[in-house]
Design a protein around this motif. Sequence first.
Motif, PDB file in Angstrom:
ATOM      1  N   TYR A   1     -13.934  66.823 -61.111  1.00 49.28           N
ATOM      2  CA  TYR A   1     -15.146  66.739 -60.771  1.00 49.28           C
ATOM      3  C   TYR A   1     -15.256  66.604 -59.230  1.00 49.28           C
ATOM      4  N   ALA A   2     -15.129  65.393 -59.236  1.00 44.22           N
ATOM      5  CA  ALA A   2     -15.351  64.012 -57.994  1.00 44.22           C
ATOM      6  C   ALA A   2     -14.518  64.880 -57.164  1.00 44.22           C
ATOM      7  N   VAL A   3     -13.767  65.083 -57.427  1.00 40.35           N
ATOM      8  CA  VAL A   3     -12.773  66.504 -55.585  1.00 40.35           C
ATOM      9  C   VAL A   3     -13.625  67.113 -55.485  1.00 40.35           C
ATOM     10  N   LEU A   4     -14.388  67.959 -56.379  1.00 37.12           N
ATOM     11  CA  LEU A   4     -14.872  68.851 -56.420  1.00 37.12           C
ATOM     12  C   LEU A   4     -16.305  68.608 -54.985  1.00 37.12           C
ATOM     13  N   LEU A   5     -16.712  67.799 -55.487  1.00 38.42           N
ATOM     14  CA  LEU A   5     -18.084  67.361 -54.714  1.00 38.42           C
ATOM     15  C   LEU A   5     -17.940  66.647 -53.613  1.00 38.42           C
ATOM     16  N   ILE A   6     -16.682  65.872 -53.763  1.00 38.03           N
ATOM     17  CA  ILE A   6     -16.445  65.008 -52.200  1.00 38.03           C
ATOM     18  C   ILE A   6     -15.775  66.856 -51.267  1.00 38.03           C
ATOM     19  N   PHE A   7     -15.385  67.860 -51.631  1.00 42.10           N
ATOM     20  CA  PHE A   7     -14.770  68.830 -50.986  1.00 42.10           C
ATOM     21  C   PHE A   7     -16.115  69.356 -50.504  1.00 42.10           C
ATOM     22  N   ALA A   8     -17.476  69.698 -51.173  1.00 44.92           N
ATOM     23  CA  ALA A   8     -18.509  70.020 -51.353  1.00 44.92           C
ATOM     24  C   ALA A   8     -18.764  69.170 -49.930  1.00 44.92           C
ATOM     25  N   VAL A   9     -18.729  68.812 -49.512  1.00 46.33           N
ATOM     26  CA  VAL A   9     -19.572  66.649 -48.558  1.00 46.33           C
ATOM     27  C   VAL A   9     -18.438  67.243 -47.113  1.00 46.33           C
ATOM     28  N   ILE A  10     -16.953  66.948 -47.756  1.00 46.80           N
ATOM     29  CA  ILE A  10     -16.469  67.259 -46.382  1.00 46.80           C
ATOM     30  C   ILE A  10     -16.333  68.828 -45.686  1.00 46.80           C
ATOM     31  N   PHE A  11     -16.633  69.742 -46.508  1.00 49.53           N
ATOM     32  CA  PHE A  11     -16.999  71.107 -45.911  1.00 49.53           C
ATOM     33  C   PHE A  11     -17.915  71.961 -46.586  1.00 49.53           C
ATOM     34  N   PRO A  12     -19.071  71.780 -46.164  1.00 46.42           N
ATOM     35  CA  PRO A  12     -20.434  71.858 -46.728  1.00 46.42           C
ATOM     36  C   PRO A  12     -20.551  73.681 -46.367  1.00 46.42           C
ATOM     37  N   ARG A  13     -20.017  73.657 -45.466  1.00 48.63           N
ATOM     38  CA  ARG A  13     -20.700  75.950 -45.277  1.00 48.63           C
ATOM     39  C   ARG A  13     -19.608  76.582 -45.967  1.00 48.63           C
ATOM     40  N   SER A  14     -18.473  75.977 -46.797  1.00 49.65           N
ATOM     41  CA  SER A  14     -17.507  76.361 -47.057  1.00 49.65           C
ATOM     42  C   SER A  14     -17.845  77.391 -47.958  1.00 49.65           C
ATOM     43  N   THR A  15     -17.077  78.724 -48.968  1.00 49.57           N
ATOM     44  CA  THR A  15     -17.467  79.155 -49.689  1.00 49.57           C
ATOM     45  C   THR A  15     -16.710  79.394 -50.685  1.00 49.57           C
ATOM     46  N   VAL A  16     -16.721  79.417 -51.971  1.00 48.91           N
ATOM     47  CA  VAL A  16     -15.833  79.461 -52.920  1.00 48.91           C
ATOM     48  C   VAL A  16     -16.179  81.038 -53.539  1.00 48.91           C
ATOM     49  N   PHE A  17     -14.732  81.582 -53.731  1.00 50.40           N
ATOM     50  CA  PHE A  17     -15.158  82.967 -54.669  1.00 50.40           C
ATOM     51  C   PHE A  17     -14.597  82.540 -56.297  1.00 50.40           C
ATOM     52  N   ILE A  18     -15.979  82.733 -56.607  1.00 48.49           N
ATOM     53  CA  ILE A  18     -15.550  82.529 -58.428  1.00 48.49           C
ATOM     54  C   ILE A  18     -14.888  83.773 -58.848  1.00 48.49           C
ATOM     55  N   PHE A  19     -14.280  83.087 -59.795  1.00 46.69           N
ATOM     56  CA  PHE A  19     -13.358  85.063 -60.340  1.00 46.69           C
ATOM     57  C   PHE A  19     -12.623  85.249 -59.137  1.00 46.69           C
ATOM     58  N   GLY A  20     -12.552  84.876 -58.096  1.00 50.03           N
ATOM     59  CA  GLY A  20     -12.245  85.280 -56.923  1.00 50.03           C
ATOM     60  C   GLY A  20     -12.766  87.032 -56.164  1.00 50.03           C
ATOM     61  N   LEU A  21     -14.445  86.945 -56.726  1.00 48.84           N
ATOM     62  CA  LEU A  21     -15.006  88.082 -56.657  1.00 48.84           C
ATOM     63  C   LEU A  21     -16.535  87.149 -55.724  1.00 48.84           C
ATOM     64  N   ILE A  22     -16.859  86.579 -56.721  1.00 50.38           N
ATOM     65  CA  ILE A  22     -18.504  85.741 -56.455  1.00 50.38           C
ATOM     66  C   ILE A  22     -18.457  84.771 -55.605  1.00 50.38           C
TER      67      ILE A  22
ATOM     68  N   VAL B   1     -19.748  81.779 -53.943  1.00 53.24           N
ATOM     69  CA  VAL B   1     -20.528  80.940 -53.672  1.00 53.24           C
ATOM     70  C   VAL B   1     -20.539  79.445 -52.835  1.00 53.24           C
ATOM     71  N   PRO B   2     -21.251  78.990 -52.001  1.00 55.98           N
ATOM     72  CA  PRO B   2     -21.348  77.680 -51.453  1.00 55.98           C
ATOM     73  C   PRO B   2     -21.353  77.092 -52.342  1.00 55.98           C
ATOM     74  N   ALA B   3     -20.248  76.067 -51.730  1.00 54.13           N
ATOM     75  CA  ALA B   3     -19.230  74.895 -52.174  1.00 54.13           C
ATOM     76  C   ALA B   3     -20.672  73.760 -52.516  1.00 54.13           C
ATOM     77  N   PRO B   4     -21.825  73.508 -52.025  1.00 51.09           N
ATOM     78  CA  PRO B   4     -22.609  72.565 -52.374  1.00 51.09           C
ATOM     79  C   PRO B   4     -23.557  73.129 -53.636  1.00 51.09           C
ATOM     80  N   LEU B   5     -22.951  74.416 -53.610  1.00 49.34           N
ATOM     81  CA  LEU B   5     -24.237  75.176 -54.636  1.00 49.34           C
ATOM     82  C   LEU B   5     -23.098  75.256 -55.942  1.00 49.34           C
ATOM     83  N   LEU B   6     -22.114  75.260 -55.453  1.00 48.25           N
ATOM     84  CA  LEU B   6     -21.458  75.156 -56.730  1.00 48.25           C
ATOM     85  C   LEU B   6     -21.457  73.804 -57.471  1.00 48.25           C
TER      86      LEU B   6
END
Length: 213
Positions: free
Chosen positions: A132-153, A155-160
């Motif tokens: 979970y710590a890695v997830l948060l720091i990922f969202a800090v380093i790449f705040p504009r990145s998008t994560v695809f939940i189940f490869g389909l949905i 979600v912006p990393a900070p929102l995740l």
Amino acid sequence: MQNILHKKFSYSFNYATLIIAIVNVIAFVLTGSGRNMNFQYLFGLQPILCLRGHYYWQLFTYMFMHGSWSHLISNMIGLIFFGIYVEKSLGSKEFLLFYILCGIICGAASLGIYVLNQYWQIVLVGASGAVYAVLLIFAVIFPRSTVFIFGLIPVPAPLLVVIYAGIAIFDQVFGMRQGVAHLTHLSGFAAAWLYSVVRFGVNPIKVWKNALR
């Protein structure tokens, strides 16, 4: 003179994320695939043994222990998916310091909570807090990145991060998903937040606000 808290390591990339994942798998296999409770008591985090038995190493080893294959696989997927990007950005040395320190902080926070609630016999295992710590720091380093939940949905990393934090809080308050260390997950977010502010001098909220502009 540079503050030691902000002193950077020389950059190198040595696939520390994959090495951590491999160590987790080896530890899981060697300790009986989560079924051998003797190893759980020895290397998991149990308040009565850690504090009264002086098994202080448990604050470190618990994050390499898992209770089942599904527990291990879900954590390692999260670690590898986000960890590789974080490690490439920070360098392997910084990433190792971040991962291990956050994992220990999660363990210490969970230990304190268990003691306050007199849960002396409970055993905490798993890399979830550190992941979970890695997830948060990922969202800090790449705040504009998008994560695809189940490869389909998408979600912006900070929102995740906000979604996962909300789920953990909801589950903790309403007693959902018994057997899951929700407070340890939240401690992972808190540890990464603290690390970002103290080590990098970066406030995640400001980063995420700027990313929305």
